[in-house]
Design an enzyme around this catalytic site. Sequence first.
Site, PDB file in Angstrom:
ATOM      1  N   CYS A   2      16.243   1.822   9.652  1.00  0.00           N
ATOM      2  CA  CYS A   2      17.420   1.891  10.500  1.00  0.00           C
ATOM      3  C   CYS A   2      18.121   3.227  10.275  1.00  0.00           C
ATOM      4  CB  CYS A   2      18.434   0.784  10.246  1.00  0.00           C
ATOM      5  SG  CYS A   2      17.829  -0.862  10.551  1.00  0.00           S
ATOM      6  N   ARG A  27      13.223   6.348  11.648  1.00  0.00           N
ATOM      7  CA  ARG A  27      13.655   5.336  10.686  1.00  0.00           C
ATOM      8  C   ARG A  27      13.574   3.933  11.271  1.00  0.00           C
ATOM      9  NH1 ARG A  27      16.741   7.708   6.369  1.00  0.00           N
ATOM     10  NH2 ARG A  27      17.239   5.604   5.758  1.00  0.00           N
ATOM     11  N   TRP A  74      15.367  -0.980  12.828  1.00  0.00           N
ATOM     12  CA  TRP A  74      14.077  -1.531  12.416  1.00  0.00           C
ATOM     13  C   TRP A  74      14.373  -2.982  12.069  1.00  0.00           C
ATOM     14  CZ3 TRP A  74      11.698  -3.782   8.146  1.00  0.00           C
ATOM     15  CH2 TRP A  74      10.299  -3.830   8.197  1.00  0.00           C
ATOM     16  N   ASN A 100      22.701  -0.529   7.819  1.00  0.00           N
ATOM     17  CA  ASN A 100      21.309  -0.290   7.424  1.00  0.00           C
ATOM     18  C   ASN A 100      21.128  -0.956   6.072  1.00  0.00           C
ATOM     19  OD1 ASN A 100      18.799   0.799   6.746  1.00  0.00           O
ATOM     20  ND2 ASN A 100      19.684   2.718   6.021  1.00  0.00           N
ATOM     21  N   GLY A 101      20.228  -1.943   5.999  1.00  0.00           N
ATOM     22  CA  GLY A 101      20.021  -2.667   4.741  1.00  0.00           C
ATOM     23  C   GLY A 101      19.838  -4.147   5.017  1.00  0.00           C
ATOM     24  N   GLU A 487      -6.534   6.295   1.405  1.00  0.00           N
ATOM     25  CA  GLU A 487      -5.567   7.032   2.226  1.00  0.00           C
ATOM     26  C   GLU A 487      -6.094   7.230   3.658  1.00  0.00           C
ATOM     27  OE1 GLU A 487      -2.613   7.592   2.078  1.00  0.00           O
ATOM     28  OE2 GLU A 487      -2.221   9.279   3.386  1.00  0.00           O
ATOM     29  N   LYS A 491      -4.255   5.746   6.990  1.00  0.00           N
ATOM     30  CA  LYS A 491      -3.872   6.599   8.126  1.00  0.00           C
ATOM     31  C   LYS A 491      -4.377   6.002   9.422  1.00  0.00           C
ATOM     32  CE  LYS A 491      -1.405   8.395   6.772  1.00  0.00           C
ATOM     33  NZ  LYS A 491      -0.924   8.535   5.431  1.00  0.00           N
ATOM     34  N   GLU A 494      -2.592   2.558  10.394  1.00  0.00           N
ATOM     35  CA  GLU A 494      -1.173   2.553  10.734  1.00  0.00           C
ATOM     36  C   GLU A 494      -0.864   3.218  12.078  1.00  0.00           C
ATOM     37  OE1 GLU A 494       1.718   4.652   8.260  1.00  0.00           O
ATOM     38  OE2 GLU A 494       0.175   6.043   7.625  1.00  0.00           O
ATOM     39  N   HIS A 510     -20.642  -6.069  -3.920  1.00  0.00           N
ATOM     40  CA  HIS A 510     -19.999  -7.274  -4.451  1.00  0.00           C
ATOM     41  C   HIS A 510     -19.280  -8.043  -3.350  1.00  0.00           C
ATOM     42  CE1 HIS A 510     -21.055  -6.003  -8.467  1.00  0.00           C
ATOM     43  NE2 HIS A 510     -20.588  -4.798  -8.181  1.00  0.00           N
ATOM     44  N   LYS A 609       9.852   5.211   8.950  1.00  0.00           N
ATOM     45  CA  LYS A 609       9.495   6.266   8.008  1.00  0.00           C
ATOM     46  C   LYS A 609       9.943   5.954   6.589  1.00  0.00           C
ATOM     47  CE  LYS A 609       7.951  10.321   6.849  1.00  0.00           C
ATOM     48  NZ  LYS A 609       6.496  10.407   6.679  1.00  0.00           N
TER      49      LYS A 609
HETATM   50  O1  M6R Z   1       8.913   7.673   1.212  1.00  0.00           O
HETATM   51  P1  M6R Z   1       7.828   7.068   0.377  1.00  0.00           P
HETATM   52  O2  M6R Z   1       6.806   8.037  -0.049  1.00  0.00           O
HETATM   53  O3  M6R Z   1       8.383   6.296  -0.791  1.00  0.00           O
HETATM   54  O4  M6R Z   1       7.156   6.007   1.331  1.00  0.00           O
HETATM   55  C1  M6R Z   1       6.151   5.155   0.880  1.00  0.00           C
HETATM   56  C2  M6R Z   1       5.430   4.513   2.034  1.00  0.00           C
HETATM   57  O5  M6R Z   1       6.304   3.762   2.802  1.00  0.00           O
HETATM   58  C3  M6R Z   1       4.752   5.541   2.931  1.00  0.00           C
HETATM   59  O6  M6R Z   1       3.893   6.368   2.213  1.00  0.00           O
HETATM   60  C4  M6R Z   1       3.950   4.828   4.039  1.00  0.00           C
HETATM   61  O7  M6R Z   1       2.888   4.123   3.498  1.00  0.00           O
HETATM   62  C5  M6R Z   1       3.475   5.845   5.085  1.00  0.00           C
HETATM   63  N1  M6R Z   1       3.746   5.366   6.404  1.00  0.00           N
HETATM   64  C6  M6R Z   1       2.021   6.114   5.013  1.00  0.00           C
HETATM   65  O8  M6R Z   1       1.608   7.033   5.959  1.00  0.00           O
END
Ligand code: M6R
Length: 614
Positions: A2, A27, A74, A100-101, A487, A491, A494, A510, A609
């Site tokens: 948010c 956000r 959000w 926000n929270g 990773e 990517k 998401e 396994h 984000k």
């Molecule tokens: O701001 P941060 O690095 O703490 O965020 C952690 C994750 O939320 C962040 O890396 C998330 O997994 C990304 N969307 C990945 O691309």
Amino acid sequence: MCGIVGYIGNKEAYPILIKGLQRMEYRGYDSAGVALLQSKEIKVFKCSGKVADLEAHCQGKDISGKSGIAHTRWATHGEPTDVNAHPHFSSDRKIALIHNGIIENHIALRQALIKEGYMFESETDTEVLIHLIEDIHKKENIDLVESVRLALTQVVGTYGIIVLSVDDPNTLIVARKGSPVIIGFGKDEYYVASDASALVEYTKKVVYLNDEEIAVLSKGNDLVVKNIHNETVPHSIQKLQMTLSQIEKGGYEHFMLKEIYEQPTSIAESMRGRLNLKKEIVALGGITEYEDKLLSARRFIIVACGTSYHAGLVAEHLFEDLVRIPVEVEYASEFRYRNPIIYEDDVVIAISQSGETADTLAAVELAKKKGALVLGICNVVGSSIARATHAGSYTHAGFEIGVASTKAFTSQVTVLTLMALSLAMRKEKIQRKQYTQMIAALEDLPNKVKYVLDSVNATVQEVAIYMKDFSNVLYLGRNYNYPVALEGALKLKEISYIHAEGYPAAEMKHGPIALIDENMPVVVIATKKGTYKKIVSNIEEVKARKGKIISIVTEGDVDVKNLSDFVIEIPETEEMLVPIIASIPLQLLAYYVAVMCGKNVDKPRNLAKSVTVE
Ligand code: M6R
């Protein structure tokens, strides 16, 4: 999560608020809303959807007003509907609030307020807070600031809030606990937001509010900050370290692509002043003071989430290989609820791009309580984790706006490599020759990354055309390349919503090998050195079951190439630096697949984000 933004001053508030929302939309983008103070009333416009939908909704309406608040959501409690969008009103519509929270005890509070006769329009936890403030304000007959403070003493959870009232048109009331709030100063005006990006256009003078602080922003008056116990607390004005160009697309179609292409620079920035090839020095100023404690640590515990967790997994290899100190890498969200054993001679390292991730912040607080030294590797300067840790190093990757983390990851790994090298040298665990080679390889890293960006694009796009129609993809790697596989898979899933899993290649037999057939593309990171020969055998096993192989190999490779359906070549470097170079084509691959699938790469569904709720 948010975005909240507020303005009070002599300018028209609406354009400032909308621009602020646009800058913070990463956000959260489930709904958006704005409240504007107009003579004797507050006008609220809100709707589900993005900030652009809100702008369309406001077209042709009276959007005048010199003070106002706005929110991009959000969703946590209640679906992303018009009604659940912020701002929320008091019953008499004289007070509006954005939040926000999460108010964790919202059910109990809601029930108590319903008994008092309050009617709720939305399903949000936030509406509980505004009615609680209203209730205290009316019953106790006290001013609004004090009503906000008393209400917050009853709240369990996190909040960054801004309150706007008809009865006090020259004031905004702001408070924070666990969710960031930054106050910006103009001439006879105040800006406030959950994120510096919403303020940078107007001011560089800011105050970061601390947890359980309440600030009163009165037009023409000095800022007043109190704590939750009603004591006035000092505040210091800081200079914002951000420029406007850092948060604009600069000609790229998406922020994600811009950020991928920024990596030669962002990696160089992460090393600036910390690496000196001529003098053969690696030094991280932020932690020098604590180096002895680091060198005598019993253990390093790395806590992080998402992509930052993957950087932590790379660091596990780096620290164990180079420094010979045992490392544990933990999801912050699990660590914080596990009653973990933490010794006073443990060092906890929190990695976070945003520096605001709620679980990582909670893990930091837990580790501090248990007496460990806690370091932060953060990107956002002045963020909550950066301020909550004893010391740390910024990654200096520059502002990252695309929800999918790219340059933050490579900068995190770069900084962790510098840290490992500097400790290894001090601990005499590394030979001078290897140390010098590593420094030289690091110096050359931005060039290598640039070379990859220039050379792999066409092949990656070909692979993307092939991959975009599949529903599942496996990513395999071993050793240093296992976190790269995780990773790469993160990517892809998401931003393209294609199901992808990262796996240690040898674990295939396994269980997951049962999934392999001609409809399963398998991306294998199979660079030379380390476990290369072993992974060749793993590829054979996939190939024997008709799996399609997309390989990331070292230039000049023959064996893996012969087994692959698609090959992406990357230049040779030190094994420890391969994760940085190998992750670049995987970022591009996810990007192109998502674009080809017509997805919103910068704002993928259901994501935000910075994850400031647990
Ligand atoms: O701001 P941060 O690095 O703490 O965020 C952690 C994750 O939320 C962040 O890396 C998330 O997994 C990304 N969307 C990945 O691309």
